[in-house]
Design a protein around this motif. Structure first.
Motif, PDB file in Angstrom:
ATOM      1  N   HIS A 176      38.715  35.289 -49.589  1.00  0.00           N
ATOM      2  CA  HIS A 176      37.427  34.560 -49.093  1.00  0.00           C
ATOM      3  C   HIS A 176      37.702  32.931 -49.182  1.00  0.00           C
ATOM      4  N   ASP A 177      37.697  32.368 -48.081  1.00  0.00           N
ATOM      5  CA  ASP A 177      38.122  31.053 -47.836  1.00  0.00           C
ATOM      6  C   ASP A 177      36.948  30.185 -47.359  1.00  0.00           C
ATOM      7  N   LEU A 178      36.649  29.160 -48.030  1.00  0.00           N
ATOM      8  CA  LEU A 178      35.590  28.178 -47.527  1.00  0.00           C
ATOM      9  C   LEU A 178      36.254  26.926 -46.822  1.00  0.00           C
ATOM     10  N   SER A 179      35.963  26.541 -45.832  1.00  0.00           N
ATOM     11  CA  SER A 179      36.464  25.414 -44.927  1.00  0.00           C
ATOM     12  C   SER A 179      35.374  24.542 -45.000  1.00  0.00           C
ATOM     13  N   SER A 180      35.531  23.297 -45.324  1.00  0.00           N
ATOM     14  CA  SER A 180      34.725  22.163 -45.387  1.00  0.00           C
ATOM     15  C   SER A 180      35.190  20.878 -44.695  1.00  0.00           C
ATOM     16  N   PRO A 181      35.601  20.934 -43.506  1.00  0.00           N
ATOM     17  CA  PRO A 181      36.230  19.990 -42.829  1.00  0.00           C
ATOM     18  C   PRO A 181      35.384  18.537 -43.094  1.00  0.00           C
ATOM     19  N   MET A 182      36.293  17.563 -43.279  1.00  0.00           N
ATOM     20  CA  MET A 182      35.523  16.267 -43.137  1.00  0.00           C
ATOM     21  C   MET A 182      34.867  15.978 -41.898  1.00  0.00           C
ATOM     22  N   GLY A 183      33.992  15.635 -41.875  1.00  0.00           N
ATOM     23  CA  GLY A 183      33.002  15.348 -40.622  1.00  0.00           C
ATOM     24  C   GLY A 183      32.568  16.536 -39.805  1.00  0.00           C
ATOM     25  N   GLY A 184      32.444  17.673 -40.718  1.00  0.00           N
ATOM     26  CA  GLY A 184      31.991  18.991 -40.292  1.00  0.00           C
ATOM     27  C   GLY A 184      32.978  19.723 -39.186  1.00  0.00           C
ATOM     28  N   ALA A 185      32.802  20.856 -39.221  1.00  0.00           N
ATOM     29  CA  ALA A 185      33.777  21.747 -38.212  1.00  0.00           C
ATOM     30  C   ALA A 185      33.158  21.100 -36.891  1.00  0.00           C
ATOM     31  N   PRO A 186      34.193  21.011 -36.051  1.00  0.00           N
ATOM     32  CA  PRO A 186      33.914  20.524 -34.751  1.00  0.00           C
ATOM     33  C   PRO A 186      33.486  21.784 -33.834  1.00  0.00           C
ATOM     34  N   ILE A 187      32.681  21.823 -33.022  1.00  0.00           N
ATOM     35  CA  ILE A 187      32.517  22.983 -31.811  1.00  0.00           C
ATOM     36  C   ILE A 187      33.664  22.826 -31.122  1.00  0.00           C
ATOM     37  N   GLU A 203      28.658  13.660 -32.884  1.00  0.00           N
ATOM     38  CA  GLU A 203      29.174  13.881 -31.448  1.00  0.00           C
ATOM     39  C   GLU A 203      29.682  14.779 -31.029  1.00  0.00           C
ATOM     40  N   HIS A 204      30.577  15.368 -32.110  1.00  0.00           N
ATOM     41  CA  HIS A 204      31.294  16.649 -31.737  1.00  0.00           C
ATOM     42  C   HIS A 204      30.474  17.872 -32.246  1.00  0.00           C
ATOM     43  N   GLY A 205      29.196  17.838 -32.680  1.00  0.00           N
ATOM     44  CA  GLY A 205      28.432  18.943 -32.842  1.00  0.00           C
ATOM     45  C   GLY A 205      28.570  19.165 -34.251  1.00  0.00           C
ATOM     46  N   GLY A 206      29.528  18.567 -35.027  1.00  0.00           N
ATOM     47  CA  GLY A 206      29.279  19.218 -36.267  1.00  0.00           C
ATOM     48  C   GLY A 206      28.295  18.893 -37.148  1.00  0.00           C
ATOM     49  N   ASP A 207      27.851  19.892 -38.031  1.00  0.00           N
ATOM     50  CA  ASP A 207      26.705  19.656 -38.584  1.00  0.00           C
ATOM     51  C   ASP A 207      26.984  19.351 -40.113  1.00  0.00           C
ATOM     52  N   GLY A 208      28.004  19.306 -40.289  1.00  0.00           N
ATOM     53  CA  GLY A 208      28.515  19.087 -42.102  1.00  0.00           C
ATOM     54  C   GLY A 208      28.623  20.398 -42.669  1.00  0.00           C
ATOM     55  N   SER A 209      28.273  21.463 -42.180  1.00  0.00           N
ATOM     56  CA  SER A 209      28.180  22.737 -42.879  1.00  0.00           C
ATOM     57  C   SER A 209      29.604  23.324 -43.057  1.00  0.00           C
ATOM     58  N   SER A 210      29.823  24.152 -44.053  1.00  0.00           N
ATOM     59  CA  SER A 210      31.018  24.922 -44.047  1.00  0.00           C
ATOM     60  C   SER A 210      31.164  26.031 -43.395  1.00  0.00           C
ATOM     61  N   GLU A 211      32.506  26.349 -43.247  1.00  0.00           N
ATOM     62  CA  GLU A 211      32.750  27.674 -42.383  1.00  0.00           C
ATOM     63  C   GLU A 211      33.619  28.729 -43.320  1.00  0.00           C
TER      64      GLU A 211
END
Lengths: 429, 300, 77
Positions: A176-187, A203-211
């Motif tokens: 189980h992997d958790l990805s929390s990209p800097m700036g949020g995951a872009p759409i 702007e790119h829609g990332g809301d800072g949550s993790s995937e």
């Protein structure tokens, strides 16, 4: 061994081998445990530099049980391609963290050099014989870096048959992997903000949550002794991953079409988007033979997945054993990969966007070659040292047929060249 | 061969090593340790003595409270095995195959047809024939954790037990302490010196023809010596002297066997096995041993 | 690609039949394992080395799996 006829066979060697097994004194391994530590230094010309250190300890417990723990630390610096194509002009990209930007010179492959990552990983394993022919192995894994965490558990069973000439094994794992990209995951396919103006970094829609990403792996294997000098292994492995499979930092250049003023030049950049699932399979075979003191190891793997990636891997090791237990082992690995069906080195402005696209060079068509040499040196008192140097290179299609306009002027798949140094230390206790 | 267990051991110093002495396995036992440390010697003496007793008690056929008794009185039923016994039986099975049936731990019942006290004997052919039906490793069923054999058959670790104990005790002491050690149980010897420099152990080989004479000396740093044969146990059949080792195929003692065979090998168990097999070759004992490529002494 | 898959399937079947048939079985007797017991003939030794190699190739290529398995668990692919 007829007493009268004198048809006697020499059996002293066989008796010696059997007696060693009976007394358990044949093994040169230690009684209490084994320590292994390794250091890796990896350097790509002009790109990524990495260092990795591992320490693992296996403790032998009563009843043939083994408890193991391994700690891995690695650090990465340097620059990595961000997926965009070269241009005649200077290009500027927002750095993933959103704070600032970086520029690349005209005519060069855009590399993101704000890349700095440190990772720590911990693995534990427990091996337990269920009876003289069956062993159970359980494992756990944790790894963490600034923007990525992974937790996994694994288990497997091996069973010996045919006087231990055949070993069957099955193992499985769940991660189980958790990805929390800097700036949020872009759409996926959203536009990269052109400058630092995007202070909210949304702007790119990332809301800072993790995937999250979940992966299931299964491996089936059989190891078979052919004769006194030969052993062979076959594996089939299957992996199913679902969740967030994108690389949040990779872009695709949206280039001007052929009828525009600057065909091939970038008009903008969008974030990549990969499917939400991936099924991988591989068939692997290995052959090892003892040749008057030296060993030859040949292996082949065929890999395919539902992203339409196929690859062949051939690896050859030859271990030259010198009398006093020192050994020299050259090795060569050849790898050929054919691209994912959604791999695009660029997208053309004005054309309809595909469902999935990625310009990540690791999903493209390329050949890779490794040349390595390793030297093994026993140090006495149950310690062994190994030193290795390797050269790894990837060669892709620098002028793909679909390149047009200014893209034809550039190397769209620059060769990757890297040097690797490995140091290893082992000690039996 | 009655084993007389003394309840303890003696520990004393001789030259630059420690000597541990006791009686077990049917005879005198001696362990020599090269060390200056008294407390270590005491600790190891105790461990070695207890381990010897453990093996003797576990595999003696004279006791009624061990695995051998359970196996020999199972009346055809399956008996559960611990891992050590399982490994020993498996070893006996492999040796049976390698020797083409000459080494067979089920052959002990044949001793009921013979007496080896030096007397003239007329063998009872009918008795031997009926006993031979109870002999044969091929009749047993050995599984990983269980053992089964037909009723009235017997297993006997006499041909393995002492040499196995020598190896186990020597390896245990050496692995524990690293001191050079020599274990000598009635002429079955294992020496371990490790890689330390120092003088090898000196072992004298007895000549059975003379009470005090020796047939030679062996120098041993890491290795083992085992002797098969017992000059005091024999019988006379039609005036011919026959030793006490019985051929499991014929039920008879071997004719023209050497009086004693001494083999030098890496471990005591394998030396003992080869010595026993050599005896069973009778007249061809020397050529058998020469073919095996081991160092040996035969005394006829 | 289909041909390749069929080839592997057949090889695998032939192999499996051979193992389970027991006629002219492959392998060695217990006392013939001297060479196979040597460290250089252990397929599962050098675990650190292989973990390092797996990690490098996993980060630089799209394939994975094969020789054994172990957690990847890095954000690199």
């Amino acid at each position: 061994m007829r007493v009268q006829l004198g048809k006697v066979r020499p059996i002293a060697g066989a008796v010696a081998a059997l007696t060693a097994t009976l007394l358990g004194s044949g093994a040169s391994a230690g009684e209490f445990g084994k320590l292994e530590s390794s250091l890796l230094l990896y350097s790509e010309t002009d790109r990524v530099q990495a260092a990795e250190g591992l320490v693992s300890f296996n403790k032998y417990l009563a009843g043939g049980r083994i408890l193991g723990a391994k700690l891995t630390l690695d650090g990465l610096t340097g620059a990595s391609p961000n997926g965009a194509t070269p241009s005649r002009r200077i290009q500027t990209f927002t750095s993933p963290s959103g704070n600032g930007s970086y520029s690349v010179a005209p005519g060069t492959t855009p590399l993101d050099n704000t890349f700095r990552d440190n990772r720590i990983a911990l693995d534990v394993s427990f091996s337990q014989p269920l009876d003289r022919l069956t062993t159970l192995v359980l494992g756990g894994h944790y790894s963490g870096e600034q923007d990525y965490t992974s937790l996994a558990i694994s288990g497997g069973i091996t069973r010996d048959l045919n006087k231990k000439n055949t070993t069957l094994g099955i193992s499985g794992s769940y991660a189980h992997d958790l990805s929390s990209p800097m700036g949020g995951a872009p759409i996926p396919f959203s536009t990269m903000a052109a400058s630092e103006e995007d202070e909210d970094n949304d702007e790119h829609g990332g809301d800072g949550s993790s995937e999250t990403k979940n992966t299931f792996d299964v491996i089936l294997g059989v190891t078979q002794v052919f004769d006194r000098r030969t052993i062979v292994r076959f594996n089939y492995s299957f992996s199913h991953a679902s969740g967030y499979l994108n690389d949040p930092y990779k872009l695709i250049s949206l280039v001007q079409d052929e009828n525009s003023t600057d065909p091939g030049e970038p008009a903008g950049y969008i974030y990549e988007g990969r499917p939400g699932t991936r099924n991988k399979q591989a068939l692997f075979g290995k052959f090892r033979r003892y040749l008057s003191g030296n060993t030859l190891d040949l292996s082949y793997r065929y890999f395919w997945d539902d992203w339409k990636i196929h690859s062949h891997t051939v690896e050859i090791f030859y271990r030259w054993q010198f009398d006093d237990n020192r050994a020299l082992q050259p090795h060569i690995r050849w790898y050929r990969q054919s691209r994912a069906d959604f791999y695009r080195q660029f997208l053309v402005q004005g054309t309809s966007l595909p469902t999935y696209a990625s310009a990540d060079y690791r999903l493209g068509d390329f050949d890779a070659l490794t040349l390595g040499l390793q030297y093994f040196l026993p140090l006495g008192l149950g310690s062994r040292l190994s030193l290795g140097a390797e050269y790894y290179t990837q060669i892709g299609d620098r002028s793909p047929p679909q390149a047009f306009g200014s893209l034809r002027e550039f190397d769209l798949y620059p060769d990757l060249k890297s040097f690797i140094i490995k140091l290893g230390f082992e000690r039996d206790f | 061969m009655i084993s007389k267990l003394e309840s303890t051991y003696r520990l004393f110093r001789r030259e630059d090593f420690w000597v541990i002495e006791f009686t077990a396995m049917g005879g005198p036992c001696e362990i020599l340790l090269k060390s200056d440390c008294q407390s270590e010697a005491e600790r190891l003496a105790s461990l070695a003595f207890l381990e010897t007793l453990r093996i003797e008690q576990k595999y003696s056929r004279y006791r009624d409270d061990n695995i051998v008794h359970r196996i020999n009185n199972a009346h055809g039923r399956s008996v559960a095995l611990d891992s050590e016994t399982s490994r020993l039986l498996e070893y006996a099975g492999h040796c049976f195959k390698l020797s083409e049936g000459l080494f067979d731990i089920t052959s002990g019942v044949l001793r009921r047809a013979w007496k080896f006290q030096g007397q003239e004997t007329v063998p009872d052919a009918e008795k031997i024939r009926s006993l031979l039906e109870l002999v044969g490793w091929g009749k047993v069923e050995l599984k990983e954790q269980s053992f089964r054999m037909p009723e009235n058959m017997e297993i006997d670790f006499g041909g393995l037990g002492k040499e196995y104990a020598v190896d186990k005790v020597a390896e245990m002491v050496f692995r524990d302490s690293g001191f050079p050690v020599m274990v000598n149980f009635g002429g079955d010897i294992r020496a371990l010196s490790g890689k330390k420099n120092g003088s090898p152990w000196l072992i004298g080989i007895e000549n059975p023809h003379s009470e005090n004479g020796t047939a030679g000396t062996i120098e041993l740093k890491d290795g083992a010596v085992a002797t098969s044969g017992d000059s005091r146990r024999y019988c006379l059949v039609a005036g011919e002297r026959l030793g006490h080792i019985l051929n499991p195929h014929t039920g008879w003692p071997v004719r023209q066997a050497p009086q004693s065979v001494t083999v030098i090998a890496e471990r005591c168990t394998e030396a003992g096995l080869l010595a026993t097999l050599a005896m069973l070759q009778g007249r061809d004992a020397e050529s058998f041993l020469a073919l095996q490529g081991v160092t040996y002494h035969c005394i006829r | 690609m289909k041909i390749r898959k069929i080839f592997f399937l057949i090889t695998g079947l032939v192999f499996a039949l051979n193992i389970f048939s027991g006629c002219a079985p492959m392998g060695v007797q217990v006392w013939e394992r001297d060479i196979l017991a040597k460290p250089s003939m252990q397929l599962d030794a050098t675990t650190n080395d292989r973990a390092i190699d797996e990690h490098i190739y996993f980060s630089k290529e799209a394939s994975s799996g094969g020789g054994g398995f172990g957690g990847g668990g890095c954000g690199c692919n």
